[in-house]
Design an enzyme around this catalytic site. Structure first.
Site, PDB file in Angstrom:
ATOM      1  N   ARG A  58      49.940  32.067  54.482  1.00  0.00           N
ATOM      2  CA  ARG A  58      50.421  32.311  53.113  1.00  0.00           C
ATOM      3  C   ARG A  58      50.418  31.001  52.325  1.00  0.00           C
ATOM      4  O   ARG A  58      50.066  30.954  51.162  1.00  0.00           O
ATOM      5  CB  ARG A  58      51.819  32.943  53.117  1.00  0.00           C
ATOM      6  CG  ARG A  58      52.422  33.019  51.719  1.00  0.00           C
ATOM      7  CD  ARG A  58      53.562  34.007  51.520  1.00  0.00           C
ATOM      8  NE  ARG A  58      54.430  34.206  52.653  1.00  0.00           N
ATOM      9  CZ  ARG A  58      55.352  33.348  53.083  1.00  0.00           C
ATOM     10  NH1 ARG A  58      55.541  32.199  52.464  1.00  0.00           N
ATOM     11  NH2 ARG A  58      56.090  33.641  54.129  1.00  0.00           N
ATOM     12  N   TYR A 110      45.064  43.160  27.427  1.00  0.00           N
ATOM     13  CA  TYR A 110      44.777  44.039  28.571  1.00  0.00           C
ATOM     14  C   TYR A 110      46.010  44.909  28.847  1.00  0.00           C
ATOM     15  O   TYR A 110      47.140  44.398  28.943  1.00  0.00           O
ATOM     16  CB  TYR A 110      44.429  43.188  29.797  1.00  0.00           C
ATOM     17  CG  TYR A 110      44.249  44.006  31.044  1.00  0.00           C
ATOM     18  CD1 TYR A 110      43.163  44.874  31.167  1.00  0.00           C
ATOM     19  CD2 TYR A 110      45.158  43.945  32.085  1.00  0.00           C
ATOM     20  CE1 TYR A 110      43.000  45.652  32.299  1.00  0.00           C
ATOM     21  CE2 TYR A 110      45.001  44.709  33.231  1.00  0.00           C
ATOM     22  CZ  TYR A 110      43.922  45.565  33.328  1.00  0.00           C
ATOM     23  OH  TYR A 110      43.773  46.332  34.452  1.00  0.00           O
ATOM     24  N   ASP A 182      44.011  33.796  29.585  1.00  0.00           N
ATOM     25  CA  ASP A 182      43.343  34.740  30.479  1.00  0.00           C
ATOM     26  C   ASP A 182      41.851  34.646  30.166  1.00  0.00           C
ATOM     27  O   ASP A 182      41.394  35.116  29.130  1.00  0.00           O
ATOM     28  CB  ASP A 182      43.896  36.157  30.240  1.00  0.00           C
ATOM     29  CG  ASP A 182      43.280  37.204  31.175  1.00  0.00           C
ATOM     30  OD1 ASP A 182      42.149  36.985  31.657  1.00  0.00           O
ATOM     31  OD2 ASP A 182      43.925  38.237  31.395  1.00  0.00           O
ATOM     32  N   LYS A 207      36.558  40.925  38.183  1.00  0.00           N
ATOM     33  CA  LYS A 207      35.570  41.219  37.151  1.00  0.00           C
ATOM     34  C   LYS A 207      34.338  40.325  37.334  1.00  0.00           C
ATOM     35  O   LYS A 207      33.666  40.431  38.329  1.00  0.00           O
ATOM     36  CB  LYS A 207      36.232  41.075  35.775  1.00  0.00           C
ATOM     37  CG  LYS A 207      37.631  41.721  35.680  1.00  0.00           C
ATOM     38  CD  LYS A 207      37.616  43.226  35.815  1.00  0.00           C
ATOM     39  CE  LYS A 207      39.008  43.842  35.996  1.00  0.00           C
ATOM     40  NZ  LYS A 207      39.971  43.528  34.968  1.00  0.00           N
TER      41      LYS A 207
HETATM   42  C1  LIG Z   1      41.390  43.558  34.869  1.00  0.00           C
HETATM   43  C2  LIG Z   1      42.115  42.559  34.047  1.00  0.00           C
HETATM   44  C3  LIG Z   1      43.353  42.059  34.459  1.00  0.00           C
HETATM   45  C4  LIG Z   1      44.045  42.540  35.719  1.00  0.00           C
HETATM   46  O1  LIG Z   1      43.353  42.164  36.866  1.00  0.00           O
HETATM   47  P1  LIG Z   1      43.346  42.996  38.250  1.00  0.00           P
HETATM   48  O2  LIG Z   1      42.429  42.207  39.098  1.00  0.00           O
HETATM   49  O3  LIG Z   1      42.846  44.370  37.927  1.00  0.00           O
HETATM   50  O4  LIG Z   1      44.745  43.033  38.740  1.00  0.00           O
HETATM   51  C5  LIG Z   1      43.945  41.081  33.678  1.00  0.00           C
HETATM   52  N1  LIG Z   1      43.368  40.643  32.530  1.00  0.00           N
HETATM   53  C6  LIG Z   1      42.188  41.127  32.107  1.00  0.00           C
HETATM   54  C7  LIG Z   1      41.598  40.596  30.839  1.00  0.00           C
HETATM   55  C8  LIG Z   1      41.523  42.094  32.840  1.00  0.00           C
HETATM   56  O5  LIG Z   1      40.359  42.574  32.398  1.00  0.00           O
END
Ligand SMILES: *Cc1c(COP(=O)(O)O)cnc(C)c1O
Length: 400
Positions: A58, A110, A182, A207
């Site tokens: 961890r 998001y 983000d 993504k």
């Molecule tokens: C998908 C997404 C998230 C969340 O991520 P996960 O891997 O699905 O938990 C956060 N911010 C953006 C812009 C996203 O597209």
């Protein structure tokens, strides 16, 4: 500290090279080209008071370390942290804040982040103001004595609105706030917020970074020793870390990030052209269009536009026939993979945002979002065209 040796040392390498070379021969004993998956959860100490750099998985894991160093370098940060998902990464970062603290957040956000903030963290006494950050004046006005940070998505999801990261970071610094970005939509290949003054970058690595719709992961990159240590403590204390197998999958995906992003973008530009010329479509949102209101800022702060495109159909009745007519592009709820996907934000990614807020922001029931993959552009164009034609004919509209 983890003992994986970074071989590149002083050698100058472009991001493309760094990503491809990530982990190569860093397992010194074996020289493995593909860095091994270390499943071990515990590591034997050489002697009392000594450590190999790894004690318990961890806290640190060799496979994870390679991934974390790779993303930290790619973003130009000081430390990287791999988490179980993008949401786990955001939740971990929110551990920086305490009851009563306030954050200013991008308005078009998001949906999962909004849900975490409003339905989970608000119960812990954190407060969030959702503000249109395209104009930094709105940020200045939203700051109150309890404000600790500004949380930015740019381009926003799904409306592709552009925020000037350097301008936000400047206001944030002047007011003693952290700037959190983000960077999921852009990736460090197109945009590096830390170089523009941000303090912390987050990713849903599920993504573009993973890139193959087959691994759920989140990443955090920090700038500065103090912030890095705080996040290191939270990452280990909260424990929402990424497992070694998924670290390996993500590293493998990131090796081709540059090639994929280039193709995502050229394909997206081709689809944008098709969408704009089709009578079934009223609006197209893509920051790579010179008439996009954020185009100038985007060109200044990023080296690309990525592969995300949103558009509005003429009527909501066209949505179902359009989605059901797609043959190559999948109607599915994610983005950034090699396979093209189409999302209906109103019922999918943004379903947890109250309807009146959603519509105010512009996520209406005519809005669709395409994650343009790396297939041959002609095949994607043909698929989009026939589905748009079908959406018109099935709803009684005229086909070209
Ligand atoms: C998908 C997404 C998230 C969340 O991520 P996960 O891997 O699905 O938990 C956060 N911010 C953006 C812009 C996203 O597209």
């Amino acid at each position: 500290m983890p003992s994986v040796i970074l071989l590149e040392g002083e050698i100058h390498m472009h991001l493309e090279t760094k990503l491809v070379q990530a982990g190569v021969a860093k397992d010194e004993r074996t020289g493995a080209i593909s860095f091994p998956v270390y499943n071990a959860t515990a590591y034997r100490h050489p002697a009392l008071g000594q450590s190999t750099g790894y004690d318990y998985t961890r806290t640190a894991n060799p496979t994870r370390t390679v991934l974390e160093q790779t993303i930290a370098e790619a973003e130009g940060g000081d430390a990287g942290f791999a988490c179980a998902s993008g949401m786990a990464a955001i939740h971990t970062v929110m551990g920086l804040f305490s009851q009563g603290d306030h954050l200013v957040v991008s308005l078009d956000l998001y949906g999962g982040t909004y849900r975490l903030f409003e339905q989970v963290l608000s119960r812990y006494g954190l407060r969030f103001s959702y503000v249109d950050l395209r104009d930094v004046k709105n940020l200045e006005e939203a700051i109150c004595p309890e404000t600790r940070a500004v949380f930015v998505e740019t381009p926003t999801n799904p409306l592709m609105q552009i925020t000037d990261i350097a301008a936000v970071a400047e206001v944030a610094k002047r007011n003693g706030l952290l700037t959190i970005v983000d960077n999921t939509f852009m990736t460090p290949f197109c945009q590096r917020p830390l170089e523009l003054g941000a303090d912390l970058v987050l990713h849903s690595a599920t993504k573009y970074l993973g890139g193959h719709n087959d691994v759920l992961a989140g990443l955090i990159v920090t700038k500065g020793e103090e912030l890095s240590e705080k996040i290191r403590f939270l990452h280990n204390s909260i424990g929402a870390v990424l497992g070694p197998q998924d670290c390996w999958l993500l590293l493998r995906g990131m090796k081709t990030l540059a090639l994929r992003m280039e193709r995502h973008q050229t394909n997206a530009l081709a689809i944008v052209k098709t969408l704009r010329e089709h009578p079934a479509v009223t609006d197209v949102y893509y920051p790579g269009l010179p008439e996009h209101p954020g185009y100038e800022v985007q060109c200044r702060q990023a080296s690309g536009f990525s592969g995300m495109v949103s558009f509005r159909l003429r009527s909501a009745e066209q949505v179902a026939p359009f989605l059901e007519s797609l043959r190559i592009i999948s109607f599915a709820e994610s983005l950034g993979g090699v396979e093209s996907l189409c999302t209906y934000p109103a019922t999918q990614t943004h379903a947890d945002i109250p309807q009146e807020i959603r519509e105010y922001v512009g996520v209406c029931d005519r809005l669709l979002r395409l994650s343009v993959g790396i297939e041959h552009p002609d095949d994607l164009i043909a698929d989009v065209c026939q589905a748009l034609d079908a959406s018109l004919s099935l709803t009684g509209g005229s086909v070209r």
